[in-house]
Design a protein around this motif. Structure first.
Motif, mmCIF file in Angstrom:
data_model
loop_
_atom_site.group_PDB
_atom_site.id
_atom_site.type_symbol
_atom_site.label_atom_id
_atom_site.label_comp_id
_atom_site.label_asym_id
_atom_site.label_seq_id
_atom_site.Cartn_x
_atom_site.Cartn_y
_atom_site.Cartn_z
ATOM 1 N N ARG A 143 0.859 -1.176 0.000
ATOM 2 C CA ARG A 143 0.000 0.000 0.000
ATOM 3 C C ARG A 143 0.900 1.232 0.000
ATOM 4 N NH1 ARG A 143 -2.970 3.288 3.845
ATOM 5 N NH2 ARG A 143 -4.930 3.926 2.886
ATOM 6 N N TRP A 144 0.509 2.157 -0.803
ATOM 7 C CA TRP A 144 1.199 3.444 -0.795
ATOM 8 C C TRP A 144 0.196 4.488 -0.383
ATOM 9 C CZ3 TRP A 144 0.088 7.824 -3.718
ATOM 10 C CH2 TRP A 144 1.018 8.892 -3.569
ATOM 11 N N ILE B 123 -4.654 9.744 0.847
ATOM 12 C CA ILE B 123 -4.868 9.012 -0.403
ATOM 13 C C ILE B 123 -4.078 7.711 -0.327
ATOM 14 C CG2 ILE B 123 -4.610 9.050 -2.911
ATOM 15 C CD1 ILE B 123 -4.594 12.149 -2.664
ATOM 16 N N GLY B 124 -4.734 6.617 -0.617
ATOM 17 C CA GLY B 124 -4.045 5.328 -0.565
ATOM 18 C C GLY B 124 -4.336 4.483 -1.786
ATOM 19 N N ILE B 125 -3.323 3.811 -2.269
ATOM 20 C CA ILE B 125 -3.470 2.825 -3.352
ATOM 21 C C ILE B 125 -2.895 1.525 -2.823
ATOM 22 C CG2 ILE B 125 -2.804 2.179 -5.689
ATOM 23 C CD1 ILE B 125 -2.498 5.160 -6.282
ATOM 24 N N SER B 126 -3.657 0.476 -2.930
ATOM 25 C CA SER B 126 -3.170 -0.783 -2.355
ATOM 26 C C SER B 126 -3.426 -1.942 -3.302
ATOM 27 C CB SER B 126 -3.846 -1.050 -1.016
ATOM 28 O OG SER B 126 -5.231 -1.266 -1.197
ATOM 29 N N VAL B 127 -2.638 -2.947 -3.102
ATOM 30 C CA VAL B 127 -2.827 -4.215 -3.806
ATOM 31 C C VAL B 127 -2.627 -5.327 -2.784
ATOM 32 C CG1 VAL B 127 -0.393 -4.332 -4.528
ATOM 33 C CG2 VAL B 127 -2.122 -5.642 -5.758
ATOM 34 N N ARG C 20 -6.634 -8.181 -5.045
ATOM 35 C CA ARG C 20 -7.522 -7.043 -4.837
ATOM 36 C C ARG C 20 -6.744 -5.758 -5.103
ATOM 37 N NH1 ARG C 20 -11.863 -6.628 -1.230
ATOM 38 N NH2 ARG C 20 -11.289 -8.669 -0.457
ATOM 39 N N LEU C 21 -7.303 -4.869 -5.901
ATOM 40 C CA LEU C 21 -6.740 -3.537 -6.141
ATOM 41 C C LEU C 21 -7.692 -2.512 -5.532
ATOM 42 C CD1 LEU C 21 -5.752 -3.933 -9.912
ATOM 43 C CD2 LEU C 21 -4.237 -4.116 -7.932
ATOM 44 N N ALA C 22 -7.145 -1.542 -4.848
ATOM 45 C CA ALA C 22 -8.033 -0.585 -4.173
ATOM 46 C C ALA C 22 -7.435 0.813 -4.197
ATOM 47 C CB ALA C 22 -8.295 -1.034 -2.737
ATOM 48 N N LEU C 23 -8.334 1.756 -4.239
ATOM 49 C CA LEU C 23 -7.963 3.184 -4.126
ATOM 50 C C LEU C 23 -8.904 3.809 -3.098
ATOM 51 C CD1 LEU C 23 -6.756 5.929 -5.078
ATOM 52 C CD2 LEU C 23 -8.593 5.956 -6.794
ATOM 53 N N ASN C 24 -8.316 4.531 -2.137
ATOM 54 C CA ASN C 24 -9.183 5.177 -1.156
ATOM 55 C C ASN C 24 -8.755 6.629 -0.938
ATOM 56 O OD1 ASN C 24 -6.848 4.124 0.567
ATOM 57 N ND2 ASN C 24 -7.929 5.501 1.996
ATOM 58 N N MET C 25 -9.704 7.441 -0.569
ATOM 59 C CA MET C 25 -9.447 8.828 -0.170
ATOM 60 C C MET C 25 -10.246 9.101 1.096
ATOM 61 S SD MET C 25 -9.388 10.845 -3.823
ATOM 62 C CE MET C 25 -8.649 12.321 -3.146
ATOM 63 N N PRO D 198 -16.442 -3.695 -10.261
ATOM 64 C CA PRO D 198 -15.829 -2.680 -9.398
ATOM 65 C C PRO D 198 -16.795 -2.266 -8.286
ATOM 66 C CG PRO D 198 -15.342 -2.191 -11.668
ATOM 67 C CD PRO D 198 -16.310 -3.343 -11.675
ATOM 68 N N GLN D 199 -16.262 -2.169 -7.106
ATOM 69 C CA GLN D 199 -17.093 -1.872 -5.936
ATOM 70 C C GLN D 199 -16.734 -0.482 -5.405
ATOM 71 O OE1 GLN D 199 -18.008 -4.931 -2.899
ATOM 72 N NE2 GLN D 199 -16.896 -3.598 -1.473
ATOM 73 N N PHE D 200 -17.767 0.297 -5.149
ATOM 74 C CA PHE D 200 -17.579 1.651 -4.648
ATOM 75 C C PHE D 200 -18.211 1.754 -3.256
ATOM 76 C CE2 PHE D 200 -19.008 5.992 -3.947
ATOM 77 C CZ PHE D 200 -17.852 6.715 -4.218
#
Lengths: 414, 530
Positions: free
Chosen positions: A231-232, A245-249, A313-318, A342-344
């Motif tokens: 995760r970054w 802001i996060g991007i994870s795998v 799993r790929l994810a983006l969060n704010m 895609p799940q929101f």
């Protein structure tokens, strides 16, 4: 009643790694991220969701017993041309060490052991009808089964990695033990049932995979693989509102299943008018002869090793920190499973006092439709955090809804 | 700041939906639900060979089928005719007065130029070749000197040469005699049973000699001392015998043989256009034989009716001349007598649908005496036998002819109820109706299976042969009760009732006739059902 007591008595989580569906933000008072040294976290989760099939049917399948026709009929009447269903069961334990790693400040060591059992499937209305009502109503009709696919996989991971000092970012390499896989993909499939059942005609293009059929108990190794998770995260400002802001795998990798695994590839038209027998009065063993049926339908497996991607799993969060203990944000994620869209998830959260963070969320996509969930994290004393979450609150009390999930975890800092 | 000391980890319980519901599942069992399935089960082509084994069917150039059935009535072979019992002969060697007497080395104690007479009842054999058997020489010595024994069969030729058995026995005492056993295989031995002067029968020339060791010290012998020789013939099995076999009569008492041709028929009538029955007799023995058949009876044990075959064959004995001896084998003599509808009631005999054939007869051996001058012979594979050969052109009228079969149905666990649907394309000139019952292990009817429809016959042309096959459907319903009965060990009893399409004339069965049959199933099935 006992299972709810069990549920409520379970110790709960807090994981910065945001491994699963958790969307609660990190709060400086509740979580005190920079005051922790070592941490050990345990979490477990179970979530199922579907876009058409009601929970009452799935609960019935889990609980056992006879599923009456009305119950099945309610789910059937809700099915569309394309339907999906899936679940994700898992648990993991993770240790994150004190800052610093090998004397280098700003890095923490990390060890993680995890278990995951997932199923993803997409299926047609006709497939549901045949599975739960039989093919008799398709007499002289074609049932469309094309586009159906499923993947069920169980595996365990052992990972080591490094995390940032604030634990918001990490990277982890994982060795994967493949316990079992069972998957199919039918891009095109039709089944015609003749009048009076005089013929079954299947137009079939598809593949099927299964790991070593000799056994798939926990602890067995039917495949070996590797994966990377990470995760970054960074913090920015939107006006004067801090934004994380996060991007994870998670579990981005593969498993090579052993050479005793089986697979089947068929692109064929099967016309079945019954098993050909020499003597109508000597059918002993003929109808139950699986070998003969396999030969008749050309369903002989080939044995050999194959490779599958993990259900990564790929994810983006704010996450927006609104001040005065209020948060909001969203999470977008995609999982590599059939039927998963895609799940929101949008959420809002409020700190209550200095120890509790309570949130609500609205989710759409994934395997299911719209779900309404809630989560709570509480700090006990100075070094014990527990989290409990439910991904779809109505699913706890209403049978005729879709989707349900529980997540629990606990973390100890020392 | 957090305490740096590690804390004991509190045990955690993990949750999942499966965990939550696990307790309930144990009580309820796996989830189950019922589905309505409709699928083809089996298809088959039914030919006449499914009723009668094709090994019994003969087809002529026009495709007409004839049934050719052979059944052996009786057989008299070498074992019946000639048996050689185990025989033992005793040769004592002792003085008949108190003694003592001093015997010098080499003195003969036993010296008998003798014969062995075999008991073959009324049979007077001159030559005997054995395929099996042994001769054993037992020497028992009570004399204080080693003795040498020699048993010679001058009338026997051994395959390996030589015709004697020798034995050496150590010195013994009256209280503790020394004993020696010597055995020789008699397989392949040729015995001349004419005796030493070649004028006797059943007599084998033998010489027994026992002497003190010529290189020993001799012995002082009293009447308590002796040397005894015991010669035993065991397990003699003839491969060939020649002589006069006597003028004996063998009564074959009333005997009943199974006839499996109509085993499946349980009801109805069969009217055959033409039947031929051949009685075939074979004499593989080198002697003249007369056979007097008392009766030949068709027994239908199901109906209790019997039909005795009526033919001139039963009015007098059948003379069977002797087989020819080729030296290394024989040529049998054959007798055959054919009967048909014109000279017998063989059609009624067969139309009784017998499951058994009973008979009684008398075999008279050498009815004219020893006309071969003692040259009757028999080989190991010689026999007198009789068989019935039935030839039935399949031109017939069937009226309610009912074939019965039992099927052990392996009902799938979840099967609740359903319909079996039969789709027939019938090329036979028969109409077929199905009657089905569920029966218990004692064949008692538990329930009747509902059957709707019947299989229509093929359409006949002007030549009374089927010109066009006819499609028809038949449906049987298995209800919940019947399914339970079948699951609990019941069997399905199927009876197929045949009626020929034209009851006024005999219809020929052709080898091209067939019935294409497909069976489908419409069923209510419980997935994961019990």
């Amino acid at each position: 009643m006992m299972r709810w007591l069990l549920l409520c008595s379970v110790a709960v989580l807090c994981l910065e790694a945001r491994a699963q569906m958790l969307v609660l933000p990190v709060d400086s008072l509740v979580d005190r991220p920079r005051e922790r040294g070592h941490t050990i976290a345990i979490e477990a989760w179970g979530e199922q969701s579907a876009n058409t099939v009601y929970n009452e049917l799935l609960i019935g399948l889990l609980r056992g017993g006879f599923l009456d026709r009305d119950l099945r009929e309610r789910s059937r009447s809700a099915t569309r041309e394309r339907n999906s269903f899936g679940y994700d069961l898992g648990a993991r334990i993770q240790w994150v060490g004190n800052d610093s790693l090998f004397g280098k400040a700003g890095l923490r060591p990390m060890i993680n052991v995890g278990y995951r059992d997932v199923l993803g499937t997409r299926f047609t209305k006709d497939l549901f009808a045949i599975a739960f009502f039989g093919n008799a109503e398709y007499e002289d009709r074609i049932a469309n089964l094309g586009g159906t696919a499923h993947m069920a996989m169980r595996y365990q991971t052992f990972g080591i990695g490094v995390a940032s000092a604030d634990r918001r970012s990490y990277v982890r390499l994982e060795l994967v033990n493949g316990q079992s896989v069972n998957a199919s993909d039918l891009p095109m499939a039709e089944l015609y049932t003749g009048v009076d059942g005089r013929v079954l005609e299947a137009d079939l293009l598809g593949q099927y995979w299964n790991s070593d059929t000799a056994g798939n108990a926990l602890g067995r190794t039917n495949g070996i693989g590797a994966a990377i998770s990470g995760r970054w995260s960074t913090r920015a400002l939107s006006g004067d509102i801090p934004v994380d802001i996060g991007i994870s795998v998670q579990d981005l990798g593969f498993i090579v299943w052993n050479d005793r695994s089986v697979r089947l590839t068929r692109d064929t038209l099967i016309n079945f008018e019954g098993l050909v027998v020499d003597d109508l009065f000597d059918l002993d063993g003929v109808l139950g002869d699986g070998e003969q049926l396999q030969d008749t339908f050309g369903l002989r497996y080939t044995t050999g090793s194959f490779r599958t991607l993990l259900p990564f799993r790929l994810a983006l969060n704010m996450d927006f920190t609104l001040g005065n203990g209020w948060y909001t944000g969203f999470l977008i994620q995609q999982v590599n499973l059939p039927g998963y869209a895609p799940q929101f998830t949008a959420f809002g959260a409020k700190r209550l006092g200095e120890r509790t963070l309570l949130g609500g969320e609205l989710t759409a996509g994934g395997f299911g439709g719209v779900r309404l969930g809630s989560r709570v994290r509480h700090r006990f004393g100075e070094r014990l955090w527990a989290t409990l979450g439910c991904s779809h609150l109505p699913g706890m009390v209403i049978g005729r809804t879709r989707g349900f999930g529980l997540q629990a975890g606990m973390m100890i800092g020392f | 700041m957090l305490n740096e000391r590690p804390l004991p980890l509190v045990a955690c319980l993990l949750i999942s939906g499966g965990l939550l519901f696990a307790g309930c599942r144990k009580d309820r069992g796996p989830a189950s639900w019922d589905v309505d399935v409709l699928l083809p089960l089996v298809k088959t082509i039914f030919t006449i060979a499914d009723i009668v084994p094709d090994s019994l069917l003969v087809t002529d150039g026009a495709g007409n089928i004839t049934l050719l059935y052979t059944s052996e009535l009786f057989a008299v072979d070498l074992d019946t005719l000639l048996t050689a019992p185990d025989t033992t002969y005793f040769y004592p060697g002792a003085i008949t007065f108190p003694g003592p007497v001093v015997f010098p080395p080499g003195t003969g104690i036993v010296d008998e130029n003798n014969v062995t007479r075999f008991d073959f009842d009324d049979i007077a054999l001159r030559y005997l070749v054995l395929s099996e058997g042994t001769v054993e020489l037992k020497l028992s010595n009570k004399i204080a000197s080693t003795v040498f024994g020699n048993f010679t069969l001058p009338g026997a030729q051994f395959p390996g040469g030589g015709n004697s058995i020798t034995a050496t026995v150590a010195s013994g005492t009256p209280a503790s005699p020394s004993v020696s056993f010597q055995t020789r295989d008699l397989s392949g031995v040729i015995m001349d049973l004419r005796g030493p002067n070649f004028n006797a029968v059943n007599t084998l020339h033998t010489i027994v000699a026992v002497n003190l060791d010529p290189n020993g010290q001799g012995a002082t012998v009293t009447d308590q001392d002796s040397v005894n020789a015991l010669v035993s013939y065991r397990g003699l099995k003839p491969a060939y015998a020649r002589g006069f076999f006597g003028s004996q009569t063998i009564e074959v008492e009333p005997t009943e043989n199974d006839l499996d041709l109509f085993n499946s028929v349980v009801a109805g009538a069969l009217d055959l256009d033409d039947v031929a029955l051949r009685v075939k007799l074979v004499n593989g023995i080198g002697m003249d034989i007369q056979i007097a058949l008392s009766y030949l009876r068709a027994v239908n044990s199901r109906t209790g009716t019997t039909v005795d075959l009526s033919h001139s064959l039963f009015q007098g004995p059948i003379n069977l001349s002797r087989a020819t001896d080729l030296g290394t084998g024989f040529t049998p003599t054959l007798y055959s007598n054919a009967m048909d509808n014109t000279d017998s009631n063989v059609d009624l005999f067969l139309e009784n649908l017998p499951d058994k054939v009973s008979y009684a007869l008398e075999l008279r051996l050498n009815p004219l005496g020893d006309i071969s001058s003692g040259n009757d012979f028999v080989y190991a594979d010689s026999k007198v036998s009789a068989e019935l050969e039935l030839e039935v052109p399949l031109r017939l009228i069937a009226s309610g002819l009912t074939l019965e079969s039992f099927v052990d149905v392996d009902i799938p666990r979840g099967f609740v109820s359903g319909d079996l649907r039969f789709f027939a394309t019938n090329g036979f000139p028969f109409q077929a109706a199905l009657v089905a019952h569920v029966v218990d292990e004692n064949d008692q009817v538990l329930s009747t299976v509902d059957v709707q429809g019947s299989i229509a016959p093929g359409l006949l042309g002007a030549d009374a042969l089927v010109q066009t096959s006819v499609d028809s459907q038949l449906r049987t319903s298995l209800g919940r009760t019947q399914v339970e009965q079948l699951k609990n060990g019941g069997r399905l009893r199927l009876r197929v009732v045949f009626d020929t399409a034209d009851q006024s004339q005999h219809l020929q069965i052709l080898d091209r006739y067939s019935l294409d049959l497909q069976v489908t199933l419409g069923a209510n099935y419980v997935v994961n059902g019990e």
